[in-house]
Design an enzyme around this catalytic site. Structure first.
Site, PDB file in Angstrom:
ATOM      1  N   HIS A   1      -9.089  71.085 -33.886  1.00  0.00           N
ATOM      2  CA  HIS A   1      -8.945  69.914 -33.011  1.00  0.00           C
ATOM      3  C   HIS A   1      -9.259  70.271 -31.562  1.00  0.00           C
ATOM      4  O   HIS A   1      -8.397  70.740 -30.822  1.00  0.00           O
ATOM      5  CB  HIS A   1      -7.511  69.370 -33.119  1.00  0.00           C
ATOM      6  CG  HIS A   1      -7.358  67.972 -32.620  1.00  0.00           C
ATOM      7  ND1 HIS A   1      -6.641  67.012 -33.284  1.00  0.00           N
ATOM      8  CD2 HIS A   1      -7.838  67.351 -31.517  1.00  0.00           C
ATOM      9  CE1 HIS A   1      -6.677  65.873 -32.616  1.00  0.00           C
ATOM     10  NE2 HIS A   1      -7.397  66.062 -31.526  1.00  0.00           N
TER      11      HIS A   1
ATOM     12  N   HIS B   1     -11.831  68.937 -28.012  1.00  0.00           N
ATOM     13  CA  HIS B   1     -12.699  67.923 -27.406  1.00  0.00           C
ATOM     14  C   HIS B   1     -13.697  68.656 -26.523  1.00  0.00           C
ATOM     15  O   HIS B   1     -13.301  69.322 -25.566  1.00  0.00           O
ATOM     16  CB  HIS B   1     -11.874  66.943 -26.572  1.00  0.00           C
ATOM     17  CG  HIS B   1     -10.852  66.207 -27.387  1.00  0.00           C
ATOM     18  ND1 HIS B   1     -11.091  64.976 -27.954  1.00  0.00           N
ATOM     19  CD2 HIS B   1      -9.592  66.543 -27.763  1.00  0.00           C
ATOM     20  CE1 HIS B   1     -10.033  64.582 -28.631  1.00  0.00           C
ATOM     21  NE2 HIS B   1      -9.098  65.525 -28.528  1.00  0.00           N
ATOM     22  N   LEU B   2     -14.967  68.541 -26.865  1.00  0.00           N
ATOM     23  CA  LEU B   2     -15.984  69.254 -26.085  1.00  0.00           C
ATOM     24  C   LEU B   2     -16.726  68.340 -25.120  1.00  0.00           C
ATOM     25  O   LEU B   2     -17.545  68.813 -24.330  1.00  0.00           O
ATOM     26  CB  LEU B   2     -16.963  69.983 -27.021  1.00  0.00           C
ATOM     27  CG  LEU B   2     -16.308  71.019 -27.953  1.00  0.00           C
ATOM     28  CD1 LEU B   2     -17.360  71.759 -28.761  1.00  0.00           C
ATOM     29  CD2 LEU B   2     -15.442  72.016 -27.170  1.00  0.00           C
ATOM     30  N   ARG B   3     -16.438  67.033 -25.173  1.00  0.00           N
ATOM     31  CA  ARG B   3     -16.863  66.055 -24.156  1.00  0.00           C
ATOM     32  C   ARG B   3     -18.362  65.779 -24.100  1.00  0.00           C
ATOM     33  O   ARG B   3     -18.795  64.996 -23.278  1.00  0.00           O
ATOM     34  CB  ARG B   3     -16.381  66.474 -22.757  1.00  0.00           C
ATOM     35  CG  ARG B   3     -14.888  66.688 -22.626  1.00  0.00           C
ATOM     36  CD  ARG B   3     -14.097  65.460 -22.986  1.00  0.00           C
ATOM     37  NE  ARG B   3     -12.677  65.618 -22.661  1.00  0.00           N
ATOM     38  CZ  ARG B   3     -11.712  64.955 -23.292  1.00  0.00           C
ATOM     39  NH1 ARG B   3     -11.993  64.123 -24.272  1.00  0.00           N
ATOM     40  NH2 ARG B   3     -10.454  65.128 -22.938  1.00  0.00           N
TER      41      ARG B   3
ATOM     42  N   ASP C   1      -9.926  59.807 -34.014  1.00  0.00           N
ATOM     43  CA  ASP C   1      -9.279  60.550 -32.941  1.00  0.00           C
ATOM     44  C   ASP C   1      -8.209  59.733 -32.236  1.00  0.00           C
ATOM     45  O   ASP C   1      -7.323  59.224 -32.877  1.00  0.00           O
ATOM     46  CB  ASP C   1     -10.317  61.073 -31.958  1.00  0.00           C
ATOM     47  CG  ASP C   1      -9.660  62.003 -30.960  1.00  0.00           C
ATOM     48  OD1 ASP C   1      -9.063  62.979 -31.412  1.00  0.00           O
ATOM     49  OD2 ASP C   1      -9.706  61.729 -29.763  1.00  0.00           O
TER      50      ASP C   1
ATOM     51  N   HIS D   1      -4.793  60.156 -36.161  1.00  0.00           N
ATOM     52  CA  HIS D   1      -3.870  60.320 -35.035  1.00  0.00           C
ATOM     53  C   HIS D   1      -2.835  59.223 -35.222  1.00  0.00           C
ATOM     54  O   HIS D   1      -3.143  58.045 -35.046  1.00  0.00           O
ATOM     55  CB  HIS D   1      -4.672  60.151 -33.737  1.00  0.00           C
ATOM     56  CG  HIS D   1      -3.855  59.884 -32.499  1.00  0.00           C
ATOM     57  ND1 HIS D   1      -3.958  60.659 -31.369  1.00  0.00           N
ATOM     58  CD2 HIS D   1      -2.949  58.926 -32.187  1.00  0.00           C
ATOM     59  CE1 HIS D   1      -3.161  60.189 -30.419  1.00  0.00           C
ATOM     60  NE2 HIS D   1      -2.539  59.139 -30.887  1.00  0.00           N
TER      61      HIS D   1
ATOM     62  N   ASN E   1      -0.932  63.360 -25.489  1.00  0.00           N
ATOM     63  CA  ASN E   1      -0.612  62.379 -26.507  1.00  0.00           C
ATOM     64  C   ASN E   1      -0.875  62.985 -27.885  1.00  0.00           C
ATOM     65  O   ASN E   1      -2.014  63.343 -28.175  1.00  0.00           O
ATOM     66  CB  ASN E   1      -1.463  61.115 -26.311  1.00  0.00           C
ATOM     67  CG  ASN E   1      -0.909  59.934 -27.084  1.00  0.00           C
ATOM     68  OD1 ASN E   1       0.181  60.009 -27.643  1.00  0.00           O
ATOM     69  ND2 ASN E   1      -1.656  58.840 -27.120  1.00  0.00           N
TER      70      ASN E   1
ATOM     71  N   ASP F   1      -5.871  71.043 -29.582  1.00  0.00           N
ATOM     72  CA  ASP F   1      -6.168  69.723 -29.013  1.00  0.00           C
ATOM     73  C   ASP F   1      -6.699  69.887 -27.583  1.00  0.00           C
ATOM     74  O   ASP F   1      -6.347  69.135 -26.674  1.00  0.00           O
ATOM     75  CB  ASP F   1      -4.946  68.796 -29.049  1.00  0.00           C
ATOM     76  CG  ASP F   1      -5.324  67.324 -28.832  1.00  0.00           C
ATOM     77  OD1 ASP F   1      -6.528  67.022 -28.675  1.00  0.00           O
ATOM     78  OD2 ASP F   1      -4.407  66.482 -28.803  1.00  0.00           O
TER      79      ASP F   1
ATOM     80  N   HIS G   1     -10.028  67.740 -18.717  1.00  0.00           N
ATOM     81  CA  HIS G   1     -10.156  66.668 -17.722  1.00  0.00           C
ATOM     82  C   HIS G   1     -10.347  67.328 -16.368  1.00  0.00           C
ATOM     83  O   HIS G   1      -9.763  68.377 -16.091  1.00  0.00           O
ATOM     84  CB  HIS G   1      -8.905  65.790 -17.684  1.00  0.00           C
ATOM     85  CG  HIS G   1      -8.732  64.951 -18.921  1.00  0.00           C
ATOM     86  ND1 HIS G   1      -9.588  63.922 -19.251  1.00  0.00           N
ATOM     87  CD2 HIS G   1      -7.806  64.996 -19.906  1.00  0.00           C
ATOM     88  CE1 HIS G   1      -9.197  63.365 -20.392  1.00  0.00           C
ATOM     89  NE2 HIS G   1      -8.120  64.014 -20.814  1.00  0.00           N
TER      90      HIS G   1
END
Lengths: 315, 433
Positions: free
Chosen positions: B62, B64-66, B154, B181, B280, B307, B311
């Site tokens: 899990h 996030h590579l954006r 997601d 999720h 979250n 996760d 940001h």
């Protein structure tokens, strides 16, 4: 010796001693508002920015009057703050203000923690004038001040706070402040307005108003903030609330005979309390407003670096 | 190619094969060739692993590579670099990009970027629904053929029970696991913190544990109905762990993961309104944290994940309630988790299993094992190396970690992917030969 805190972000940061210091400094400022010329030069040359990013009438007026009576230069700003990313960020607003070298920033903001966030980024002292549903420390201090001026000792005090505790920064700050001063605090309202875990703040939870009022010295009703419901049904309507949780003359009989009625304002007459209670002989609601100016003068003085031991207030 | 590498004298720990011994690991042509006492060899490149822990490279289900869409936070290359710096050889990236990964083109783009980077293996998780909208199934067979390893909407919980049922049925036709999720939005109202101590003290809008549990319970009933493979993303409450334990004992084809931060932190961390603690599901109570650790220990929870949710400072330097959810974790996960070993909350063996064989089996990945013939993805860890978490030194493009400044003990010192050492501490990424 100066006050030990750079900023006043909440009651949570204050010790019992801190609170008592503020109250006693406020006592020395109280009489200035009763003078014929209500102005002392104590904060001459100090700049105070009143940054109110959420609507406010009485708190802002109270701070402005306190600043003027201390001869500080007060500037009022009311930029709108929306959660959408339009316009300037809060941090940029604050940095721009900081570049003008204010001494104190009084701020109100819709978001809990906004003053804590700015306090990490700017040098000016911050006084939290209400942040979301988090804290409203100056209100709690002026409430404590009002109670003390009525000659009630905190150690034997029983207080009932009634209303929308979950969405109330006034309730949270008052629970913390009064329990630190040694009072017993009960909170009362429908369960939709009482979040679980309030006992952690030191309050006792009641759901029947008559139980909450039983033998208390102070009944503090909160404004039912219909605008904070955020679309959620916490109540059927104001009518049912008034019948179950509104203060009226008959219900006050459960309190101590000389018990006080308080409200942070603005009152929804006929909802939180009947007019005859709001305007009755036990009500100290307007005395709260008067106390507010003295308490805010004391805080401005302390945040500007004034000594609690030798208050300068000659005219 | 004929390339070979000998990792000599380390403690070889591989839960997938029950291996735990001091010895050598021989790699040939990018595959594990032999373990144990390989003996004297010649013409080999050697890595001295004496005093180090040698495990399969870690697997993260899990992240996030954006990319595509928010490359200012992270891209596939920087994310893959952060992964190998943290000892991860495989990361599964979530589809909430812009455009979302709901079609072959996006899946292929991500895989092409990962191949260019040549660092960690990047395995895309594709959407369950078109646009992650909860409506309209994605082309599951084609996504699988393109290289997607699981399906998830997601951060957009599948709210419609009927759609979830059809998604489970359809995905299982093609042997794909559905990941959800779990968050009932009418209960959570996207509250910024856990409903409990944090909300009592901060007055922030909060989400109760029940918001997660209501949807997980629904999903488990649908798994009973469909008998389709289901994986619960980042469970965070004692109630969720209990539901999963029961589901597993009932024989349902269910797996689950928990994040590193939910194993290490509680909602107490949110009291100061630090937006690098906003995630979250939110950080929960100490009771919930302990239940999650117990779930990891007894196998109710199969995988520990990061996760990793990058940001930028601009995104996070705002009012708490306005800040986006998410913290990064690839470069802090292993050191943070080793604290749990040091505190005797977890054993090293269980921890390594939940970071290697456990996650690999959740998504059926060919990873997380040192069995001969497997891809030679290996992590060398120095368990006693002391270091301080310095976000400015991260290889990730973002720095939004709740662990900044923590004094850590232990970290990955060499990461090998496909038989090639791609990262070495403290030098950084190693150039292609």
């Amino acid at each position: 010796m100066a006050f030990a805190h750079k900023s006043l972000l909440g009651i949570a940061q204050l010790s019992t001693e801190d609170i008592l210091t503020i109250l006693s400094v406020a006592e020395t400022f109280y009489e200035i508002s009763e003078r014929r010329i209500k102005k002392v030069p104590t904060l001459r040359g100090k700049t105070v920015v009143n940054l109110f990013m959420e609507p406010s009438t009485r708190t802002r007026a109270s701070f402005e009057i306190a600043e003027k009576r201390l001869s500080a230069d007060g500037i009022n700003l009311s930029p709108s703050s929306s959660s959408t990313k339009k316009g300037e960020t809060l941090l940029d607003t604050a940095r721009n203000l900081q570049a003008m070298h204010p001494d104190i920033l009084v701020m109100r903001h819709r978001a809990a923690g906004a003053p804590h966030f700015l306090d990490r980024h700017i040098q000016a002292a911050i006084i939290n004038a209400g942040d979301g549903a988090h804290e409203h420390p100056t209100q709690a201090l002026l409430d404590a001040f009002t109670i003390r001026r009525q000659g009630m000792p905190f150690g034997r005090l029983n207080v009932a706070i009634i209303g929308d505790i979950a969405h109330s920064r006034v309730a949270r700050s008052n629970i913390l402040c009064l329990t630190r001063l040694g009072a017993n605090v009960r909170v009362c309202g429908p369960r939709t307005m009482l979040q679980p875990g309030l006992e952690a703040l030191g309050a006792t939870v009641c759901h029947r108003l008559d139980d909450a009022l039983d033998g208390v010295d102070v009944a503090m009703a909160l404004r039912v903030q219909l605008e904070r419901f955020g679309g959620e049904a916490l109540l059927p309507n104001a009518r049912e609330y008034a019948r179950q949780f509104g203060l009226n003359r008959k219900r006050l009989e459960h309190m101590k005979p000389d018990g006080l009625v308080m409200h942070p304002g603005p009152i929804n007459r006929g909802v939180e309390m009947d007019p005859e209670v709001a305007d009755g002989e036990r009500s100290v609601i307007l005395e709260q407003v008067t106390s507010g100016v003295a308490v805010r003068m004391a805080l401005l003085y302390l945040m500007a670096g004034g000594s609690p031991d030798s208050v300068v207030k000659e005219s | 190619m004929g390339d070979s590498l000998l990792i000599r004298g380390g403690r070889l720990l591989d839960p997938s094969s029950g291996l735990d011994l001091v010895g050598d690991l021989l790699i040939e042509d990018g595959l594990v060739a032999a373990v144990g006492d390989v003996g004297a060899t010649k013409h080999l490149e050697e890595l001295d692993a004496e005093g180090l822990l040698v495990t399969p490279a870690l697997v993260d289900l899990h992240v996030h590579l954006r990319e595509p869409g928010a490359e200012y936070k992270e891209d596939v290359r920087t994310g893959a670099a952060a992964a190998v710096a943290g000892g991860f050889g495989t990361v599964c990236c979530m589809p909430n990009t812009s455009p979302p990964n709901d079609c072959r083109a996006v899946t292929e783009l991500i895989l092409a970027r990962a191949a260019e980077a040549g660092l960690a293996r990047v395995r895309p998780v594709a959407g369950i629904s078109m646009g992650l909208s909860g409506k309209g199934l994605t082309e599951v067979a084609e996504l699988k053929a393109a290289g997607a390893v699981a399906l998830s909407d997601d951060g957009h919980p599948v709210g419609d029970a009927g759609f979830m049922r059809r998604a489970l049925e359809y995905a299982s036709t093609f042997g794909m696991v559905v990941v959800n999720h779990c968050e009932e939005l009418s209960l959570s109202r996207r509250g910024a913190v856990h409903e409990g101590e944090a909300s009592t003290w901060t007055g922030l809008r909060a989400q109760p544990a029940a918001a997660e549990e209501v949807m997980l319970a629904r999903d488990l009933l649908l798994v009973g109905l469909t008998r389709a493979r289901y994986h619960a993303a980042h469970v965070s409450t004692a109630g969720s762990v209990a539901l999963l334990r029961q589901a597993k004992s009932d024989g349902l084809p269910v797996t689950a993961e928990v994040t590193v931060h939910h194993l290490l932190l509680t909602d107490e961390a949110c009291h100061d309104f630090d937006t690098n603690t906003k995630c979250n599901p939110p950080l929960r109570s100490e009771t919930d944290r302990q239940a999650c650790v117990a779930g990891v220990l007894d196998g109710t929870i199969d995988a520990v994940v990061t996760d990793h949710a990058p940001h930028s400072p601009n995104d996070k330097a705002v009012e708490f309630e306005d800040a986006p959810f998410g913290v990064i974790g690839l470069e802090t996960a292993l050191p943070a988790l080793l604290r749990l070993v040091e505190r005797d909350e977890l054993s090293l063996e269980v921890l390594v299993a939940r970071l290697t064989s456990g996650p690999a089996s959740c998504f059926g990945l060919e990873a997380g094992t040192l069995a001969p013939g497997a891809p030679a993805d290996v992590t060398l860890t120095d368990l006693s190396l002391r270091h301080t978490v310095r976000p400015e030194h991260f290889l990730s493009r973002s720095a939004n970690t709740p662990f900044a400044g923590w004094e850590m003990r232990g970290r990955a010192v060499t990461t090998v992917v496909g038989g090639r050492a791609v990262y070495r501490w403290p030098d950084g990424l190693l150039p292609h030969p």
